[in-house]
Design an enzyme around this catalytic site. Structure first.
Site, PDB file in Angstrom:
ATOM      1  N   GLU A   1      -9.376   3.788   2.231  1.00  0.00           N
ATOM      2  CA  GLU A   1      -8.959   4.068   0.751  1.00  0.00           C
ATOM      3  C   GLU A   1      -7.853   2.606   0.481  1.00  0.00           C
ATOM      4  OE1 GLU A   1      -7.685   5.359   3.405  1.00  0.00           O
ATOM      5  OE2 GLU A   1      -5.581   5.177   3.018  1.00  0.00           O
TER       6      GLU A   1
ATOM      7  N   ASP B   1      -2.495  10.493   3.256  1.00  0.00           N
ATOM      8  CA  ASP B   1      -3.930   9.937   3.569  1.00  0.00           C
ATOM      9  C   ASP B   1      -4.697  10.956   4.439  1.00  0.00           C
ATOM     10  OD1 ASP B   1      -6.346   8.640   4.045  1.00  0.00           O
ATOM     11  OD2 ASP B   1      -5.787   7.139   5.255  1.00  0.00           O
TER      12      ASP B   1
ATOM     13  N   ARG C   1      -7.487  -0.359   0.986  1.00  0.00           N
ATOM     14  CA  ARG C   1      -8.102  -1.616   0.547  1.00  0.00           C
ATOM     15  C   ARG C   1      -8.402  -1.438  -0.984  1.00  0.00           C
ATOM     16  NH1 ARG C   1     -12.451  -1.744   5.356  1.00  0.00           N
ATOM     17  NH2 ARG C   1     -10.615  -0.578   6.202  1.00  0.00           N
TER      18      ARG C   1
ATOM     19  N   LYS D   1      -9.924  13.266   7.693  1.00  0.00           N
ATOM     20  CA  LYS D   1      -9.259  12.912   8.953  1.00  0.00           C
ATOM     21  C   LYS D   1      -9.516  14.175  10.090  1.00  0.00           C
ATOM     22  CE  LYS D   1      -6.497   9.134   7.845  1.00  0.00           C
ATOM     23  NZ  LYS D   1      -7.082   7.910   8.654  1.00  0.00           N
TER      24      LYS D   1
ATOM     25  N   ASP E   1     -12.026   7.110   3.748  1.00  0.00           N
ATOM     26  CA  ASP E   1     -10.857   7.189   4.422  1.00  0.00           C
ATOM     27  C   ASP E   1     -10.516   5.400   4.335  1.00  0.00           C
ATOM     28  OD1 ASP E   1      -8.747   7.783   5.847  1.00  0.00           O
ATOM     29  OD2 ASP E   1      -9.771   8.203   7.713  1.00  0.00           O
TER      30      ASP E   1
ATOM     31  N   ASP F   1       1.820   6.492   5.311  1.00  0.00           N
ATOM     32  CA  ASP F   1       0.679   5.649   4.882  1.00  0.00           C
ATOM     33  C   ASP F   1       1.253   4.749   3.627  1.00  0.00           C
ATOM     34  OD1 ASP F   1      -1.634   4.080   5.486  1.00  0.00           O
ATOM     35  OD2 ASP F   1      -3.061   5.676   4.280  1.00  0.00           O
TER      36      ASP F   1
ATOM     37  N   LYS G   1       0.785  -1.108  -0.150  1.00  0.00           N
ATOM     38  CA  LYS G   1      -0.198  -0.036  -0.020  1.00  0.00           C
ATOM     39  C   LYS G   1       0.955   1.110  -0.043  1.00  0.00           C
ATOM     40  CE  LYS G   1      -3.047   2.550   2.956  1.00  0.00           C
ATOM     41  NZ  LYS G   1      -4.006   2.913   4.201  1.00  0.00           N
TER      42      LYS G   1
HETATM   43  N1  BES Z   1      -4.068   4.663   6.720  1.00  0.00           N
HETATM   44  C1  BES Z   1      -5.388   4.504   7.540  1.00  0.00           C
HETATM   45  C2  BES Z   1      -4.957   3.576   8.767  1.00  0.00           C
HETATM   46  C3  BES Z   1      -3.940   3.941   9.886  1.00  0.00           C
HETATM   47  C4  BES Z   1      -4.324   4.593  10.877  1.00  0.00           C
HETATM   48  C5  BES Z   1      -2.626   4.099   9.602  1.00  0.00           C
HETATM   49  C6  BES Z   1      -3.490   4.784  11.761  1.00  0.00           C
HETATM   50  C7  BES Z   1      -1.576   4.140  10.780  1.00  0.00           C
HETATM   51  C8  BES Z   1      -1.994   4.997  11.771  1.00  0.00           C
HETATM   52  C9  BES Z   1      -6.478   3.784   6.801  1.00  0.00           C
HETATM   53  O1  BES Z   1      -6.381   4.519   5.487  1.00  0.00           O
HETATM   54  C10 BES Z   1      -7.661   4.498   7.575  1.00  0.00           C
HETATM   55  O2  BES Z   1      -7.810   5.671   7.517  1.00  0.00           O
HETATM   56  N2  BES Z   1      -8.407   3.420   8.196  1.00  0.00           N
HETATM   57  C11 BES Z   1      -9.511   3.642   8.706  1.00  0.00           C
HETATM   58  C12 BES Z   1     -10.627   2.867   8.123  1.00  0.00           C
HETATM   59  C13 BES Z   1     -12.023   3.089   8.721  1.00  0.00           C
HETATM   60  C14 BES Z   1     -12.394   4.355   8.037  1.00  0.00           C
HETATM   61  C15 BES Z   1     -12.868   1.985   8.205  1.00  0.00           C
HETATM   62  C16 BES Z   1      -9.448   3.626  10.205  1.00  0.00           C
HETATM   63  O3  BES Z   1      -8.418   2.521  10.589  1.00  0.00           O
HETATM   64  O4  BES Z   1      -9.953   4.369  10.854  1.00  0.00           O
HETATM   65 ZN    ZN Z   2      -4.645   4.885   4.523  1.00  0.00          ZN
HETATM   66 MN    MN Z   3      -7.425   6.312   5.167  1.00  0.00          MN
END
Ligand code: BES
Ligand code: ZN
Ligand code: MN
Length: 510
Positions: A360, A281, A362, A288, A358, A299, A276
């Site tokens: 994204e 992000d 996947r 966010k 967010d 990310d 990834k």
């Molecule tokens: N890149 C983030 C996940 C992340 C969070 C990585 C903290 C490193 C530290 C990912 O893209 C994301 O935003 N995931 C969301 C998913 C949710 C919207 C279902 C999350 O984990 O909150």
């Molecule tokens: Zn992300």
């Molecule tokens: Mn995200």
């Protein structure tokens, strides 16, 4: 960019300057070569040890500045504890000695004692129990190199008393320098691969756009890695609208980089690594919160690991065919950005309802996984992604989450984790979780609700791997914002390079 680090092996001898580090067991028990080396100053060491109540306990050190009788600026005597301590710490049930990771760690501990301004370091690869093997000496050097890493590219000033050497040259003293150098030949590319990954993760997001990332990955050509770059036009032709939808809110174009290392037999299908690479992000329209958003420059740690790993495999001429594929995008809010409610068609033909922009990662991985599975028919496929905050809730920052559709692959990854110290913990996949991402309007949705967030994310990925043996490593907790360890002081840890290099070395080489 990290400061320049070099490492070499030489017969045990007294350096004319810099820092000298030696090891001892309790009661100031040195190995025979160390005793010979320190003879001019042994009495001083004994008195200093007595005055400091230094007993050689594991991790304790005696630090002697400008030792009389030696030319070095500093002599550091590092305790390694009782000889059997190393074994119990490694929790190994075999009769063999300590695991590689213990010597790597010891090298890190040793380098950690060196003041930052010092540019020359000599370490004697011997404990009170005797000389280290060439492999152990090389592991020691690996740990020292990883510990010495610092990302200082954007520091233009130094505070008084915090001057730092621009380069660090390490010399490991050993009775068998030629053999140790040979052992180092397989480790140096791995050390460099970790440095490459860390540099990429630490780099700021204004500098490291998807296009710039692709340009840097292309440098692997020099190491003999085949590079193919897919731009947005090429991705459109392939129908990669899951990935393209994520990048569409960014001014910066998306890219996919495919790296190929062919060190194995022609007929051997490759092992594939997918990363990834969300260069930043922001969350997109589901933006966010401001606090900590700067961390989302990391990310792309999965993609960085794949680049570092491909460097390592090519550099040590691994006898394996390997494919690395990274999906590079920026996830931004914008008038043209993708919306919650949008439905996109992935390259596989499956449709996805976007619930939260967010989620994204996947979407990016879905198209890259599908493409790699179809095009290369790999014997196994492993993806790395800073995919979910939920994996940090579940496992903290010590273990990466491991999901797999193949028990043997999972076991191999767990074993490689134990050997290297880059640990992984297996998490479940099951139809009951898979149901949670069914959508009212499309084949699936891109989030699965509040519970089990790391699992539903993995279920999403599984829908794009077909029957290929596959493992997913959620490295959100381990790849960035990493806690300090003996071998890492960097925000971007380079997690996964050593793990997957070991996985390949132990299981996939001819
Ligand atoms: N890149 C983030 C996940 C992340 C969070 C990585 C903290 C490193 C530290 C990912 O893209 C994301 O935003 N995931 C969301 C998913 C949710 C919207 C279902 C999350 O984990 O909150
Ligand atoms: Zn992300
Ligand atoms: Mn995200």
């Amino acid at each position: 960019m990290a400061r320049a680090l070099t490492s070499d092996f030489a017969p045990i001898g007294l350096p004319a300057k810099g820092v000298l580090i030696v090891f001892c067991n309790p009661d100031l028990k040195f190995g025979p070569a160390t005793v010979r080396l320190l003879r001019p100053t042994l009495d001083l060491i004994r008195r200093a040890a007595a005055a400091d109540r230094f007993a050689g306990k594991s991790g304790s050190a005696l630090d002697i500045v400008a030792p009389a009788g030696l030319k070095v600026s500093r002599l550091i005597v590092l305790g390694v504890g009782k000889p059997e301590d190393a074994k119990t710490e490694a929790k190994t049930d075999t009769k063999t000695n300590a695991k590689p990771r213990d010597f790597v760690r010891l090298g890190g501990v040793a380098m950690g004692r060196v003041p930052g301004r010092e540019s020359e370091v000599a370490i004697v690869a011997e404990t009170g129990s005797g000389p280290m093997t060439p492999d152990e000496a090389a592991d020691l050097a690996l740990g020292a190199m990883l510990r010495a890493y610092a990302f200082e590219r954007y520091k233009t000033k130094t505070k008084e008393g915090e001057e730092r050497a621009k380069s660090v040259a390490l010399t490991v003293g050993t009775a068998r320098p030629a053999d140790a150098r040979k052992a180092w030949r397989t480790r140096q590319p791995v050390a460099d691969g970790v440095v490459i990954a860390r540099d990429l993760v630490n780099e700021p997001p204004n500098v490291l756009s998807p296009v710039e990332f692709a340009r840097r990955a292309s440098a692997l050509r020099k190491a003999g890695v085949g590079i193919e770059i897919l731009d947005e036009r090429a991705m459109k032709r392939l129908g990669m609208h899951a990935l393209l939808g994520v990048g569409q809110g960014s001014e910066r174009e998306s890219r996919i980089v495919i790296m190929r290392w062919n060190g194995g037999r022609r007929s051997q299908p490759p092992i594939a690594f997918i990363g990834k690479g969300v260069c930043f992000d922001a969350g997109g329209i589901s933006i966010k919160p401001a606090a900590g958003m700067e961390d989302m420059k990391g990310d792309m740690a999965g993609a960085a690991c794949v680049v570092g790993l491909m460097h390592a495999l090519a550099g040590r001429k691994a006898k394996v065919n390997a494919v690395g594929a990274i999906g590079l995008v920026e996830n931004m809010p914008d008038g043209n950005a993708q919306r919650p409610g949008d439905i996109v068609t992935s390259m596989s033909g499956q449709t996805v309802e976007i619930i939260n922009t967010d989620a994204e990662g996947r979407l990016v991985l879905a198209d890259v996984l599908w493409h790699v599975a179809k095009k290369f028919k790999p014997r196994a496929m492993i993806d790395l992604a800073t995919l979910t905050g939920a994996i940090i809730v579940a496992l903290g920052q010590e273990y990466a989450g491991l999901f797999a559709n193949d028990d043997e692959l999972a076991a191999r990854l767990s074993a490689a984790g134990e050997t290297t110290g880059e640990k992984v913990w297996r998490m479940p996949l099951a139809p009951e979780y898979d149901k949670l991402i069914d959508s009212k309007f499309a084949d699936m949705k891109n989030t699965g609700g509040r519970y089990g967030g790391a699992i539903t994310a993995a279920q999403f990925l599984q829908r794009f791997v077909g029957k290929t043996p596959w493992a997913h490593l959620d490295i959100a907790g381990t790849g960035m914002g990493s806690p300090s360890t003996d071998i890492n002081r960097s925000w971007g840890s380079g997690f996964g390079v050593r793990l997957l290099d070991r996985l390949v070395a132990d299981n996939y080489e001819a």
